[in-house]
Design an enzyme around this catalytic site. Sequence first.
Site, mmCIF file in Angstrom:
data_model
loop_
_atom_site.group_PDB
_atom_site.id
_atom_site.type_symbol
_atom_site.label_atom_id
_atom_site.label_comp_id
_atom_site.label_asym_id
_atom_site.label_seq_id
_atom_site.Cartn_x
_atom_site.Cartn_y
_atom_site.Cartn_z
ATOM 1 N N GLY A 66 40.063 48.719 41.326
ATOM 2 C CA GLY A 66 41.130 49.258 40.669
ATOM 3 C C GLY A 66 41.109 50.323 39.319
ATOM 4 O O GLY A 66 40.033 49.551 38.269
ATOM 5 N N GLY A 68 41.667 50.728 35.544
ATOM 6 C CA GLY A 68 42.473 49.675 33.962
ATOM 7 C C GLY A 68 41.519 48.738 33.856
ATOM 8 O O GLY A 68 41.593 48.001 33.516
ATOM 9 N N HIS A 250 44.400 41.195 36.863
ATOM 10 C CA HIS A 250 45.735 42.048 37.300
ATOM 11 C C HIS A 250 47.535 41.255 37.343
ATOM 12 O O HIS A 250 47.829 41.738 37.800
ATOM 13 C CB HIS A 250 45.768 42.478 38.927
ATOM 14 C CG HIS A 250 44.289 42.590 39.436
ATOM 15 N ND1 HIS A 250 43.274 42.412 39.497
ATOM 16 C CD2 HIS A 250 43.576 43.778 39.106
ATOM 17 C CE1 HIS A 250 42.692 42.499 40.255
ATOM 18 N NE2 HIS A 250 42.963 43.532 39.483
ATOM 19 N N ASP A 443 52.809 42.510 42.783
ATOM 20 C CA ASP A 443 52.788 43.343 41.432
ATOM 21 C C ASP A 443 53.304 44.822 41.404
ATOM 22 O O ASP A 443 53.566 45.527 40.765
ATOM 23 C CB ASP A 443 51.439 43.887 40.897
ATOM 24 C CG ASP A 443 50.530 44.732 42.278
ATOM 25 O OD1 ASP A 443 51.413 44.892 43.544
ATOM 26 O OD2 ASP A 443 49.457 45.041 42.212
ATOM 27 N N ASP A 445 53.566 47.526 44.129
ATOM 28 C CA ASP A 445 53.049 48.677 44.179
ATOM 29 C C ASP A 445 53.627 48.796 46.010
ATOM 30 O O ASP A 445 53.147 49.896 45.656
ATOM 31 C CB ASP A 445 51.992 48.988 43.763
ATOM 32 C CG ASP A 445 51.033 47.767 44.205
ATOM 33 O OD1 ASP A 445 51.116 47.363 45.102
ATOM 34 O OD2 ASP A 445 49.431 48.443 43.873
ATOM 35 N N THR A 488 45.571 46.622 49.536
ATOM 36 C CA THR A 488 45.457 46.063 50.507
ATOM 37 C C THR A 488 45.849 46.846 52.105
ATOM 38 O O THR A 488 44.989 46.962 53.173
ATOM 39 C CB THR A 488 45.665 44.726 49.873
ATOM 40 O OG1 THR A 488 44.634 44.065 49.714
ATOM 41 C CG2 THR A 488 45.462 43.948 51.928
ATOM 42 N N THR A 547 52.401 38.004 55.594
ATOM 43 C CA THR A 547 51.286 39.106 55.237
ATOM 44 C C THR A 547 52.163 40.401 56.395
ATOM 45 O O THR A 547 52.936 39.730 56.987
ATOM 46 C CB THR A 547 50.061 39.304 55.807
ATOM 47 O OG1 THR A 547 49.548 38.809 56.845
ATOM 48 C CG2 THR A 547 49.378 38.033 55.251
#
Length: 650
Positions: A66, A68, A250, A443, A445, A488, A547
Site C-alpha cells: 500500500g 503511505g 496502518h 480501517d 475502506d 484483501t 470474514t
Amino acid sequence: MSNRHFINDPNHLVLTALQSTTLLNPGVALDTTNKIVYLRPGYGSSSSSHNASHQKQKVSLISGGGSGHEPSFSSMVGRGLLSACVAGTIFASPSAEQVRRAIMGRVDHNSLSTDHGDGDNERGVLVVVMNYTGDVLNFGLAVEKAKAAGVNVEMVVVGDDVGVGRTKAGKVGRRGIAGTVLVQKIAGALASQGRSLKEVTMVANLVADNLVSVGASLEHVHVPGRRAETHGAEDKTLKEGEVEIGMGIHNEQGSSREKGIGLRELVGKMLKQLLDQSDKDRAFLEVNSNEVVLLVNNLGGVSPLEMGGIVTEVVTQLADKPYGIKPVRTLSGTYMTSLNGLGFSISLLNVVNTDIGGPGMIELLDYPCEAHGWTAPISKLTWEEQRDNKQTRENDAKSEEEVRACGLTFAQPEKAQKQLVAGLKAVIAAEPEVTKYDTTVGDGDCGIGLKRGAEAILSHLNKNPLTGDAAIDLSKIVTVVEQTMDGTSGALYGIFLNALVASLHTVGGGGGESDKKAVDGNAWAAALKLSCEALSKYTPARPGDRTLIDALYPFVDALEKTGDVKKAAEAAKQGAEGTKGMKANLGRTVYIGGSGFEQVPDPGAWGLAKFFLGLAGIEKSDGGGSSNANKQAKGSDDGWEEVSKEAELP
C-alpha cells in the site's frame, strides 16, 4: 492527528508521488496505469567500472504494498536495490494483476543461454512482501500466475514486528514493518553481484529470520481524502500524554498504551520486547551475535532533531547492561513511514553467516546502490549517462489466453443479467452501512472497495452484456474485479472467481455445441463448492473466523442442499449476522482492540450477503449509493425479477 493536507485527493496524491521518483532518479520509469515504478531498460549499461559489477545481474527484485509508507517502496527502486515496486492505494495492497504485470512485463525474467545446463545462468525474480493478508494474497496470486507462465519466481514474506505477540497474532503471524528494508537492501546487493535466484532467496529468508522490530507512536494518522469519522471510534484516539507501544503502520493497535512516561522509559520497554528471552510471547529472536545492525526509523512525523535524541537514547541503552550490544552499523532516517506518523520504530538485525561462499550481510548492506530512498546519493555518472536515455518498457505483459467455453449456458442471458445487476446495486446501496461497520472494526475502506468493484462491473455489463456461456462471461467480469478491487477482499474475490471459471469447466465438461446445457442452481452449487475448496488453499479463513467466508459458505451449502437461491441468500444473511460478537481470527481486525466486534457484523460478510439478497430478489435497492450506477447496466430500470428455485443464477 492532523487531518489537513496539501493534496486531499488520494488517487492524485499517489500518482504524483510515484511520478516524482522518475524526477529524482533518471534511471527509473513509471507505468502509471498499474502504478509500477521500474528500472529503465539499459540502465547501467555503461562500460565504466562503476557499472561493471551490475551488468551480470540475473535476479530481478520486486516489492511493494500500500502507498503511505514512502520512501518504501517506490523510492527504493534503483541500481543495487529494487528492480521494481508495485503500489496500491493508501494502506491497501495492489491487485494481483498489477503485480503480475510487474513480474511479466517490467523486469528481466527470461532465461539466459545456459552453457552448463545447471540452471545457474537463468534469470529469475524474487518478490519480497510484508506479512499483511492482502499483500500476501495478491502478491502470492501473481507469483502463481507467473510460475504457471514459466517464470522462475520466488516469494519471501517478512514479519519482523514483535508489537503483537504470538497469542494475539494467532494465525496471522507477525506484521512486516521497517526491518523489511534491510531484507530488500541485502537481497538487492546480492542480486546485483550476479548471484542465482536460489542464493538470493536463501539470504533474503535468512535476513528476515534474524530481524525483530517494534514501533511506538503518539497518535494515529489521518488518510488524505478520508472522512474524519471513518478513522475510528473516540476511544481509539490517544489522549494527551499517552503513547502506544507496538502500533502498526496502518493505525493497528499495539501491545499497550502508556501514560506519563518519558523517552528513556519508553525505549526501555521497546528494547525489552525486542530482547527479553523470558517473554515467551515475544522471544522471536535471540540476539547472540557479535555483530548487530540497528535501524531507527522515522514513521514520518518526527523532526530530525528529535530523531537524533531518540537514536542516542537507543544506542546508549543497548550498550548498557543487561544487553551490552554495540551495533556494527547504526542507520537512522526515514525508511518506512505511516504517512505523517508521530512515532518511530527500532529494528535489530542479528548478523549471521550467509553460507554462500561470498559476501556477508554487512558487506551487502554497505554495497553501493542508487535508490534515492536509501542513504546513497545518485551519482553524477548516472545523471550524465541517462540524460538522453528515454527508454521505457511499453510492451505489456502477455495477455491471458482466451477462455474456452464450458458448455454451461444462460438460457435467458438478459434475465440473468438483470438478476446480477440487482445484486450489484444492492452492494452499492449498502456501502454506507458496510463503511460504518468497517469503521468500527477496521480501517473504513471495505464498503468503498465493494462499491468500486460493483460499479465497475455494472459499467462493464453495460458495454458487454452477458452472451450465454457462463465461463466466458464470468472470466470477463473477473478481469474487471482484478483491476478495480485491491486489498484483501480484492485478492479473495480474484482467487475465488478465477477458481469458479475453472470449476465451471469441470462441471460443464467444456463440450461442443451438441453438449451445451442450461446452467441451473445445481450446476452453480457444484462449481461454487469446488471454488471454495480452491480458495481454502490460499487462506486459512473458515466459518467462525469472522470474514466474508461466514456468508459465502452458508450460501454455497444451502444452494447445494436445496437448489433454492432465496434460501441460500437467507442462509448467507444469517451467517453474516452471526459474525456479530464473533472475535476475529484473521485480517487487520485481529490487531484492533475494543468491543466493536460485539456491536456490528463483519463488514465483508455483510456486503457479500447484501449481494446475494439482491441477486435473489429478496432485497430491493434504489441504487442510492451511486447516481451513475442505475444507468450503467442494460435492463437495470426494467424492474426486479422474482428469483425462484429454478433461477439460473447469473
